[in-house]
Design an enzyme around this catalytic site. Sequence first.
Site, mmCIF file in Angstrom:
data_model
loop_
_atom_site.group_PDB
_atom_site.id
_atom_site.type_symbol
_atom_site.label_atom_id
_atom_site.label_comp_id
_atom_site.label_asym_id
_atom_site.label_seq_id
_atom_site.Cartn_x
_atom_site.Cartn_y
_atom_site.Cartn_z
ATOM 1 N N HIS A 2 0.778 -1.129 0.002
ATOM 2 C CA HIS A 2 0.046 -0.022 -0.059
ATOM 3 C C HIS A 2 0.650 1.347 0.170
ATOM 4 O O HIS A 2 1.922 1.292 0.508
ATOM 5 C CB HIS A 2 -1.001 -0.223 1.121
ATOM 6 C CG HIS A 2 -0.698 -0.348 2.511
ATOM 7 N ND1 HIS A 2 -0.042 0.393 3.350
ATOM 8 C CD2 HIS A 2 -0.555 -1.431 3.032
ATOM 9 C CE1 HIS A 2 0.268 -0.163 4.428
ATOM 10 N NE2 HIS A 2 -0.176 -1.509 4.440
ATOM 11 N N HIS A 41 7.070 1.710 11.567
ATOM 12 C CA HIS A 41 7.206 2.730 10.878
ATOM 13 C C HIS A 41 8.114 3.851 11.969
ATOM 14 O O HIS A 41 8.089 3.766 13.205
ATOM 15 C CB HIS A 41 5.869 3.784 10.711
ATOM 16 C CG HIS A 41 6.308 4.985 9.887
ATOM 17 N ND1 HIS A 41 5.552 5.953 9.845
ATOM 18 C CD2 HIS A 41 7.197 5.202 8.970
ATOM 19 C CE1 HIS A 41 5.859 6.951 9.006
ATOM 20 N NE2 HIS A 41 6.827 6.436 8.505
ATOM 21 N N GLU A 100 3.918 12.842 14.296
ATOM 22 C CA GLU A 100 2.442 12.034 13.975
ATOM 23 C C GLU A 100 1.471 12.255 15.228
ATOM 24 O O GLU A 100 1.728 11.636 16.375
ATOM 25 C CB GLU A 100 2.419 10.919 13.416
ATOM 26 C CG GLU A 100 3.405 10.596 12.275
ATOM 27 C CD GLU A 100 3.291 9.170 11.949
ATOM 28 O OE1 GLU A 100 2.528 8.408 12.462
ATOM 29 O OE2 GLU A 100 4.185 8.697 11.163
ATOM 30 N N HIS A 127 3.016 10.050 17.983
ATOM 31 C CA HIS A 127 4.440 9.358 17.912
ATOM 32 C C HIS A 127 5.215 10.311 17.337
ATOM 33 O O HIS A 127 5.328 10.811 15.917
ATOM 34 C CB HIS A 127 4.131 8.330 16.743
ATOM 35 C CG HIS A 127 3.079 7.248 17.242
ATOM 36 N ND1 HIS A 127 1.635 6.977 16.677
ATOM 37 C CD2 HIS A 127 2.958 6.449 18.314
ATOM 38 C CE1 HIS A 127 1.111 6.229 17.458
ATOM 39 N NE2 HIS A 127 1.842 5.815 18.552
ATOM 40 N N HIS A 167 6.727 3.226 15.856
ATOM 41 C CA HIS A 167 5.295 2.722 16.033
ATOM 42 C C HIS A 167 4.861 1.805 15.238
ATOM 43 O O HIS A 167 5.512 1.606 14.069
ATOM 44 C CB HIS A 167 4.455 4.195 16.051
ATOM 45 C CG HIS A 167 4.631 5.149 14.911
ATOM 46 N ND1 HIS A 167 5.671 6.099 14.925
ATOM 47 C CD2 HIS A 167 3.811 5.046 13.982
ATOM 48 C CE1 HIS A 167 5.471 6.557 13.631
ATOM 49 N NE2 HIS A 167 4.706 5.868 13.121
HETATM 50 FE FE LIG Z 1 3.799 6.608 11.282
#
Ligand SMILES: [Fe+2]
Length: 451
Positions: A304, A347, A353, A377, A383
Amino acid sequence: MTEYPKPRTLRAGPVDRTRSYMPGFSNDFETEALPGALPQGRNSPQKANYGLYGEQLSGTAFTAPSHQNERTWCYRIRPSVKHTHRFAKIDLPYWKSAPLVDPDIVSLGQYRWDPVPHADTPLTWLTGMRTMTTAGDVNTQVGMASHIYLVTESMVDAYFYSSDSELLVVPQEGRLRFCTELGVIDLEPQEIAILPRGLVYRVEVPDGPARGFVCENYGQKFALPGRGPIGANCMANRRDFKTPVAAFEDRDAPSTVTVKWAGQFHETEIGHSPLDVVAWHGNYAPCKYDLRTYCPIGAVLFDHPDPSIFTVLTAPSGIEGTANIDFVLFRDRWMVAEDTFRPPWYHKNVMSELMGNIFGIYDAKPRGFVPGGMSLHNMMLPHGPDKAAFEGASNADLKAEKLENTMSFMFETRFPQHLTPFAAQEAPLQDDYIDCWADLEKKFDGTPGVK
Ligand SMILES: [Fe+2]
C-alpha cells in the site's frame, strides 16, 4: 432563402434563497447581504453604498506570488479600527503556544490519551481550549499547536481572533456555530472548518456540550495537496469546500474582543458587535468541508502507498514536499490488496504524528485508541500495529473487506511536538500505551520459511 432556427431562450433555474454557502477552495468569492452593497468593478468608491466603510483584510503579504496571494475586501458598518480599543493582557492558562519546552516533561515517547472529559465548570471556546502539544515557534511563524476543545457555553457579546494562526477545527462530539465577520458556519462531527488568521468570530454551542480537536497553524496557510499522476479528481475536491455567504449584525451592546497575538492573549472593550460586514469579495475567507466527501485513493493489487495518499490539506513549510502540517484522514474504505500486510506498517518517521479518533475503530490499534482519544508518535520514534492487529492481519483470509465504522485523522508536522503540562499531568494519559507492543515476539529462528 435559408431558414435559420430561432434562438432558444435560456431559462434560469429556480433561485435557491436558502443556500448559505458558496462552493470552492480559495476561490474569488463575492457575496452581499443587502442588494447593491458590493461595489462592482472596483474596490474603493469615494462613498460606498449604504454608508459602509471599505476595508481590506490581507491574508498574505501584498507581494506574495499571485497563485498564493489572498485578500478580501469588506464593506462594513464600522471600520475595524472601531472594533478594538486599548488592550489589557489576560491569562488563558490552558491555551499554550510554542516554544514551550518544560524541562520536567518528557516529550520523547509514544503517548496515548483517553478522551478528555468535560469539566464541572462552564467553558467557552476560549476558556475550554486545552493545548496538548506545541511545535516550532509562534513568533517566527513556523510550526503548530494541537488542542482539545471542551465547550459548554456560547460566547455572548464576546469575540475572538488569532493573529498568530489559522485554526483547523475537527469536531468529535456536538455541534458548533462560528459566527464570523464573513458569514456563519454550522459545523458538526465529520466536518472540519478552517478559520483564517485575523478573522473575527464568536463560537456558539447550539445544542449542548461540544468536544473536538484543533490544529493551530502558525505557518503558511493550508492548501490542497498536488495530486500528481492521480490527476484532476479524487481526494479532497475543491467544490466540496463551502464558504459562507455574507451575514452581518447591527447590534450595540457592551462587548469584549479577545486577541491572540505572539502567544499572548489580550482583551479590549467595545460597544457593538464587530460582525458588521454587509458585503465582501475576495479569496481570504473561512470555509468548512465534509470529510464524508473525501474520496480515498488506495492499493488495488498489492502493498500500500504511504499514508500521505490520504492527505486532505497540507500547509507548506518552505521545503518542497516537507509540510509544516499535513492533515490526513483515515476513513472507511475497501481493502483488496493480495498477499499484503494490510494495516499501516511499522514505522519510524522524521515527521511527528499526532492522531485523533473521531469515531469507530482504527485498524492498527483495535483497542485503546477510542473516539475522542489522541496518540502521539513523535519525531523518529517507532510505532505500528499492536500484537492483536499484527497477528490478525498476518493470518487474515485476504478477501475483499470493507473497513467500516472508522474515522481518524493525523496532524503531521516536520517539527518535534512538545507536551504541555496539561497533556503530561492532567489529561487522561494511558500509562500502559508503550506496552501494546510488549508481547510481539521474536519469530526468527534462523530457518527459512513463513513463520
Ligand atoms: Fe507513522
